[in-house]
Design a protein around this motif. Sequence first.
Motif, short mmCIF file in Angstrom:
data_model
loop_
_atom_site.label_atom_id
_atom_site.label_comp_id
_atom_site.label_asym_id
_atom_site.label_seq_id
_atom_site.Cartn_x
_atom_site.Cartn_y
_atom_site.Cartn_z
N MET A 124 26.18 7.32 106.13
CA MET A 124 25.74 6.01 105.68
C MET A 124 26.44 4.94 106.51
O MET A 124 27.62 5.04 106.81
N VAL A 125 25.70 3.92 106.83
CA VAL A 125 26.25 2.78 107.55
C VAL A 125 26.58 1.70 106.52
O VAL A 125 25.73 1.32 105.72
N TYR A 126 27.83 1.26 106.52
CA TYR A 126 28.26 0.22 105.58
C TYR A 126 28.10 -1.13 106.26
O TYR A 126 28.67 -1.37 107.31
N ASP A 127 27.34 -2.01 105.62
CA ASP A 127 27.07 -3.29 106.25
C ASP A 127 28.18 -4.31 105.97
O ASP A 127 29.13 -4.04 105.24
N ILE B 43 27.02 0.43 96.85
CA ILE B 43 27.12 1.52 97.83
C ILE B 43 26.23 2.69 97.43
O ILE B 43 25.47 3.21 98.24
N THR C 290 22.44 1.71 97.71
CA THR C 290 22.01 1.62 99.10
C THR C 290 21.85 3.00 99.71
O THR C 290 20.86 3.30 100.39
N ASN C 291 22.84 3.86 99.45
CA ASN C 291 22.77 5.23 99.96
C ASN C 291 21.59 5.98 99.35
O ASN C 291 20.87 6.70 100.04
N GLU D 279 18.79 4.75 98.25
CA GLU D 279 17.56 4.26 98.86
C GLU D 279 17.33 4.90 100.23
O GLU D 279 16.22 5.36 100.54
N GLN D 280 18.38 4.98 101.04
CA GLN D 280 18.26 5.58 102.36
C GLN D 280 17.89 7.06 102.26
O GLN D 280 17.01 7.55 102.99
N CYS D 281 18.55 7.77 101.35
CA CYS D 281 18.27 9.20 101.19
C CYS D 281 16.85 9.46 100.71
O CYS D 281 16.18 10.38 101.18
N GLU E 43 14.44 8.96 103.58
CA GLU E 43 14.49 10.10 104.50
C GLU E 43 13.77 11.31 103.93
O GLU E 43 13.03 12.00 104.63
#
Length: 86
Positions: free
Chosen positions: A1-4, A52, A55-56, A58-60, A63
Amino acid sequence: MVYDKKIENRLKRIEGQIRGIMHMMEEGKDCRDVVMQLSAVRSAVDRTMGVIVSTNLEQCIRENIETGEETDSIVKEAVELLVKSR
């Protein structure tokens, strides 16, 4: 994960709150004031963890949808992670 940058800023703000609490303790401030600030820090940490995890999650999910995989286990894991943190 990229932390903004937003996550980093949240953590820096929490760090500043902790330093402020340490300063309050050094000055011998009232227990109620210190505990109130500690409560604010705990709330800020809880909100940051929520950001966190969401956000993670949502990304998962994105994908998994792209690759045609199931998303049920990811959602369950995210909820369990948040529940365990409390």
